[in-house]
Design an enzyme around this catalytic site. Structure first.
Site, PDB file in Angstrom:
ATOM      1  N   LYS A   1       0.858  -1.192   0.000  1.00  0.00           N
ATOM      2  CA  LYS A   1       0.000   0.000   0.000  1.00  0.00           C
ATOM      3  C   LYS A   1       0.884   1.228   0.000  1.00  0.00           C
ATOM      4  CE  LYS A   1      -4.537   0.860   0.373  1.00  0.00           C
ATOM      5  NZ  LYS A   1      -5.643  -0.044   0.003  1.00  0.00           N
TER       6      LYS A   1
HETATM    7  N1  GLU Z   1      -7.364  -0.034  -3.246  1.00  0.00           N
HETATM    8  C1  GLU Z   1      -8.107  -1.231  -3.492  1.00  0.00           C
HETATM    9  C2  GLU Z   1      -8.159  -2.082  -2.248  1.00  0.00           C
HETATM   10  O1  GLU Z   1      -8.012  -1.601  -1.151  1.00  0.00           O
HETATM   11  C3  GLU Z   1      -7.631  -1.980  -4.732  1.00  0.00           C
HETATM   12  C4  GLU Z   1      -6.205  -2.441  -4.719  1.00  0.00           C
HETATM   13  C5  GLU Z   1      -5.718  -3.025  -6.047  1.00  0.00           C
HETATM   14  O2  GLU Z   1      -6.480  -3.181  -6.978  1.00  0.00           O
HETATM   15  O3  GLU Z   1      -4.516  -3.307  -6.091  1.00  0.00           O
HETATM   16  O4  GLU Z   1      -8.434  -3.258  -2.320  1.00  0.00           O
END
Ligand code: GLU
Length: 424
Positions: free
Chosen positions: A115
């Protein structure tokens, strides 16, 4: 239980990371011999803090703090979104990266968890300032990302345009175009059909399945949604299309109630212009009234730690489907369990986004693109199967859906970790 924590995370203010650690403690008794490896899950693999300086339109220089965290890469490259929000901290991003590790394992896509984010209020930046900040951030985290290393995607306050700038910055630095470095891109740059509303579609599919298990149908069901962004907005539309009534909504600007159900298309048009629900017709209610509003299904689709002991006992819904990451604290989870409220946890409920991100990454590598029907169909099948598997584990161990989901996810990660072994 006391926690061994990475020393740079403030032990007095653990927030979302504290919630995650508690969730790991709750699942540990079910992990058998894999418990030997559980400490792995309590520490991010690597974390990067970067300074992001940009020139503002008025000629002054502003500095923002940015982060990218790789939580676990045992099962594949890092995967997870980039968040732009004034409350972003290293600790929050670390928790979100850990939930990505669990999430990718739960839906069994070959990724680890990562993240990133920038501590900024993007609403205060012009479009060109936003572009400069995104590009400088991407350059600063360049050594962390790559199509086989770590693949960012949209999250709170980030979108297809920001992914396009990230992709372009990475590709210019590499000297060639490689679209698989980010997902959630515009279709014209190798994005996937169906990605934009994939998270919401996943929320909708698991809500349909969970409500079906309660012998109820979505048609006529009363829905309350917190947050009308990437997740809550499209979810509202999907529920309305299925004949459900969106009766209560909340965002940063306030909360509204309409027992007959909002006109969701008009609501979303309003939100896309005003960027908030304030000003849309409906009875204005307080935050406390939002949480206690009469409804059947509650969808928190905003930020972490929203359902707490302060509001959990007033919730009327019999089903909560977590569109947001980490919206329920462990103490609130206990209260909801005692009230017999079913909680479908984030790491399955909102996994539709990363699932279609995986489809996008596969399509980019094969340079062969699927139809929207095919994508939605594959997503539906994968989410239904994953959810069924979780329900079976919950029955077998007589545990909550959250603990069952963590059993499935942690087992997959730790089996991979064990097979790989320690090196050197
Ligand atoms: N931000 C989204 C989540 O928290 C998608 C993450 C992604 O597609 O890599 O799952």
């Amino acid at each position: 239980m006391s926690h061994e924590i990475a020393s740079y995370l403030d032990p007095k203010n653990l927030g979302a990371w504290g919630t995650y650690l508690e969730q790991i403690d709750r699942v540990t008794p079910y992990l058998g011999p894999l418990t030997r490896w559980v400490e792995t899950l309590k520490r991010p693999k690597r974390s990067l803090i970067v300074d992001v300086p940009i020139e503002l339109d008025n000629g002054t220089i502003a500095h923002f703090e940015g982060y990218r965290v790789h939580h676990n890469l045992s099962r594949g490259p890092g995967k997870g979104g980039i968040r732009f929000h004034p409350d972003v901290t290293l600790s929050e991003v670390t928790a979100l990266s850990a939930w990505m590790s669990i999430k990718t394992a739960v839906v069994n896509v070959p990724f680890g968890g990562a993240k990133g984010g920038i501590r900024v209020d993007p609403k205060k930046l012009s479009q060109s300032e936003l572009e400069r900040m995104t590009r400088r951030f991407t350059s600063e985290i360049n050594m962390m990302i790559g199509p086989q290393k770590d693949i960012p995607a949209p999250d709170v306050n980030t979108n297809e345009q920001i992914m396009a700038w990230m992709m372009d910055t990475y590709c210019v630095n590499q000297g060639y175009t490689t679209s698989g470095v980010v997902t959630g891109k515009p279709i014209s740059l190798g994005g996937s059909l169906g990605r934009r509303d994939a998270t919401s579609r996943g929320v909708f599919v698991v809500a349909r399945e969970a409500y079906g298990q309660m012998n109820r149908e979505l048609s006529g069901a009363r829905i309350a949604i917190q947050g009308l962004g990437n997740v809550g907005g499209h979810a509202a539309r999907l529920f309305a299309q299925a004949g459900a009534k969106v009766v209560a909504i909340q965002d940063h600007s306030g909360a509204l109630y309409n027992p007959n159900g909002f006109d969701v298309d008009a609501l979303l048009d309003h939100v896309s212009l005003a960027r908030e629900i304030n000003g849309f017709p409906g009875e204005s209610i307080t935050s406390q009234q939002f949480w206690s509003s009469p409804c059947d299904i509650l969808i928190p689709a905003a930020l972490e730690s929203q359902i707490t002991p302060a509001n959990a006992s007033s919730i009327q819904a019999k089903l909560i489907v977590e569109g947001a990451n980490g919206p329920t604290t462990p103490e609130a989870d206990d209260i909801l369990r005692d009230m017999n409220v079913t909680v479908v946890p984030d790491v399955i409920a909102n996994a539709g986004g990363v699932t279609v991100s995986y489809f996008e990454w596969v399509q980019d590598f094969s340079s062969f693109f699927w139809t929207e029907e095919e994508i939605n169909h594959r997503l539906d099948i994968l989410m239904v199967d994953a959810f069924k598997g979780i329900c079976d584990v919950a029955k077998k161990h007589d545990v909550s859906l959250r603990t069952a989901t963590f059993i499935v996810g942690c087992e997959r990660i730790l089996k991979a970790r064990q097979m790989r072994g320690l090196y050197p």
